[in-house]
Scaffold this active site. Sequence first.
Site, PDB file in Angstrom:
ATOM      1  N   ASP A  54       0.853  -1.193   0.000  1.00 50.09           N
ATOM      2  CA  ASP A  54       0.000   0.000   0.000  1.00 50.09           C
ATOM      3  C   ASP A  54       0.886   1.238   0.000  1.00 50.09           C
ATOM      4  O   ASP A  54       1.669   1.455   0.933  1.00 50.09           O
ATOM      5  CB  ASP A  54      -0.907  -0.015   1.236  1.00 50.09           C
ATOM      6  CG  ASP A  54      -1.826   1.188   1.284  1.00 50.09           C
ATOM      7  OD1 ASP A  54      -2.655   1.341   0.374  1.00 50.09           O
ATOM      8  OD2 ASP A  54      -1.696   2.003   2.217  1.00 50.09           O
ATOM      9  N   THR A  73      -2.988   5.137  -4.201  1.00 50.71           N
ATOM     10  CA  THR A  73      -1.926   5.866  -3.499  1.00 50.71           C
ATOM     11  C   THR A  73      -0.548   5.603  -4.106  1.00 50.71           C
ATOM     12  O   THR A  73       0.339   6.447  -3.997  1.00 50.71           O
ATOM     13  CB  THR A  73      -1.911   5.485  -2.007  1.00 50.71           C
ATOM     14  OG1 THR A  73      -1.867   4.054  -1.893  1.00 50.71           O
ATOM     15  CG2 THR A  73      -3.165   5.979  -1.311  1.00 50.71           C
ATOM     16  N   THR A  74      -0.354   4.442  -4.712  1.00 51.91           N
ATOM     17  CA  THR A  74       0.921   4.143  -5.371  1.00 51.91           C
ATOM     18  C   THR A  74       0.983   4.815  -6.735  1.00 51.91           C
ATOM     19  O   THR A  74       1.980   5.445  -7.095  1.00 51.91           O
ATOM     20  CB  THR A  74       1.111   2.618  -5.525  1.00 51.91           C
ATOM     21  OG1 THR A  74       0.957   1.992  -4.255  1.00 51.91           O
ATOM     22  CG2 THR A  74       2.472   2.290  -6.090  1.00 51.91           C
ATOM     23  N   ASP A  86      -9.020  -0.137   1.385  1.00 53.15           N
ATOM     24  CA  ASP A  86      -8.935   0.309  -0.005  1.00 53.15           C
ATOM     25  C   ASP A  86     -10.165  -0.118  -0.798  1.00 53.15           C
ATOM     26  O   ASP A  86     -10.700   0.647  -1.602  1.00 53.15           O
ATOM     27  CB  ASP A  86      -7.671  -0.261  -0.666  1.00 53.15           C
ATOM     28  CG  ASP A  86      -6.409   0.476  -0.232  1.00 53.15           C
ATOM     29  OD1 ASP A  86      -6.542   1.420   0.567  1.00 53.15           O
ATOM     30  OD2 ASP A  86      -5.314   0.110  -0.672  1.00 53.15           O
TER      31      ASP A  86
END
Length: 541
Positions: A74, A107-108, A405
């Site tokens: 994450d 988020t990545t 997520d």
Amino acid sequence: MAAFPGTFAFDEYGRPFIILRDQDKQKRLTGNDAIKSHILAAKQIANTLRTSLGPKGLDKIMVSPDGEVTATNDGATILKLMDVDHEIGKLMVQLSQSQDDEIGDGTTGVVVLAGALLEQAENLLDRGIHPIRIADGFELAAQCAVKHLESIAEPFKFSPDNKEPLIRVALTTLGSKIVNKCHRQMAEIAVDAILTVADLEQKDVNFELIKIEQKVGGRMEDSALIKGVVVDKTMSHAQMPKVLRNVKLAILTCPFEPPKPKTKHKLDVTSAEDYKALRAYEQEKFTEMVQQVKNAGATLAICQWGFDDEANHLLLQHDLPAVRWVGGPEIELIAIATGGRIVPRFEELTSEKLGKAGLVRELAFGTAKDKMLVIEECQNSKAVTILLRGGNQMVVAEAKRSIHDALCAVRSLIRDSRIVYGGGAAEISCSLAVAKEADQLSTLEQYAFRAFSVALENIPLALAENSGLQPIETLSELKARQVNESKPSLGVDCMLTGNSDMKDHHVVESLHSKKQQIILATQLVKMILKIDDVRSSADRM
């Protein structure tokens, strides 16, 4: 005032000012040198996360200063746990956190995209283009990309009776997570939790009504969605019943103990008679409190504070089961779920303030027989708890991040029910659209547009690379096919099935999430390009 030698200097008016320490070890960067220094720091952060992108992305092991180990892919968690000193590196951490707070997913990808944009900006700086022109060009290109995303987005139809489309979205989100061992089960848990608490008319989801409880032990397949509240407590006495039906709950924030004197006076016990009188007084007060709860009609007392063994024994004698040391947030969730009122004083407790639940039971887990209290069949059925199980703390913690997520991805679709296709398909389509728009421009911004187009290709390149494919060949083929076949759903075949059409694989992403990634990454890059002065330690640069 006497000044210490070498500590103060004086201006022409005799006013002292402090000289900075280690001034000889500091160096100042200005202009393009400063911007390139920022870009270098940001690229290092982005390259670290790049290998974690996609369903075949690699996990990172993070070790805290006290030796705690976290294994995750994450992006927000990795950056939060990284020890980042550089100021621009910290901005990248905040970028990932902003995406996590706003969307909860991607988020990545947002960090990888920002790093790619900065890499392209560095090439433009070397060609002599002013950073302000680059920043303005990137912003216009981002607007073009977002506009194109809306044109290729497809409506997403679902209903409480037809949950399968939402489950497919959750499956896409969970595809790169540790929970793919029980992939579909986790996706169904996430969708059921969101639909239980969602207001589909207002297109709103109250996340406060979803509680995620972790319990180490057992298998991940033992995880479940409980339509009620799970409290990590047990009945206060071992002989109290473990299953209660048609329960009326007294939710108390006042302790079962005699009132203490609120003055500076003290009570001295000097003889056995005084002690017996004090004990009789305490027992009388305990009995009075228990009777007040019983008179209100309560069949279970939930208390925020503890109570001693004597009060516990009296509760057992009066057939009043009780739970003690229940935390503040849990108390509030129980009150919402059962429709009860939180009571701060015994005198205020009435039958109207009691909560109602159809079933309260104790659950025992594993060989250690860890116990938890489950409150189900509540008056307000919207409050739910996701109970996650796993072999060790590291697995359970990653499962919690994964399910969060998935919850956020489904919530985004409740708010805006439009989708684009994953696997880098949306980025390739936007890249082609921005490159086409660049050919129509006669100003200097056309270079920024083309650079933006190349930066967007970094996402499918990273996906192909992490999946063991030939990155350049895969990207070239997909770009040609998207143009020739006019299919914006063609993306990287990460699972090596031989089919690159993400529509067939049901790999879909929220339009809102994808737009937010592009907007946030562009805003950060604009900010970095406009910082042209930095003073930092020479040995750190």
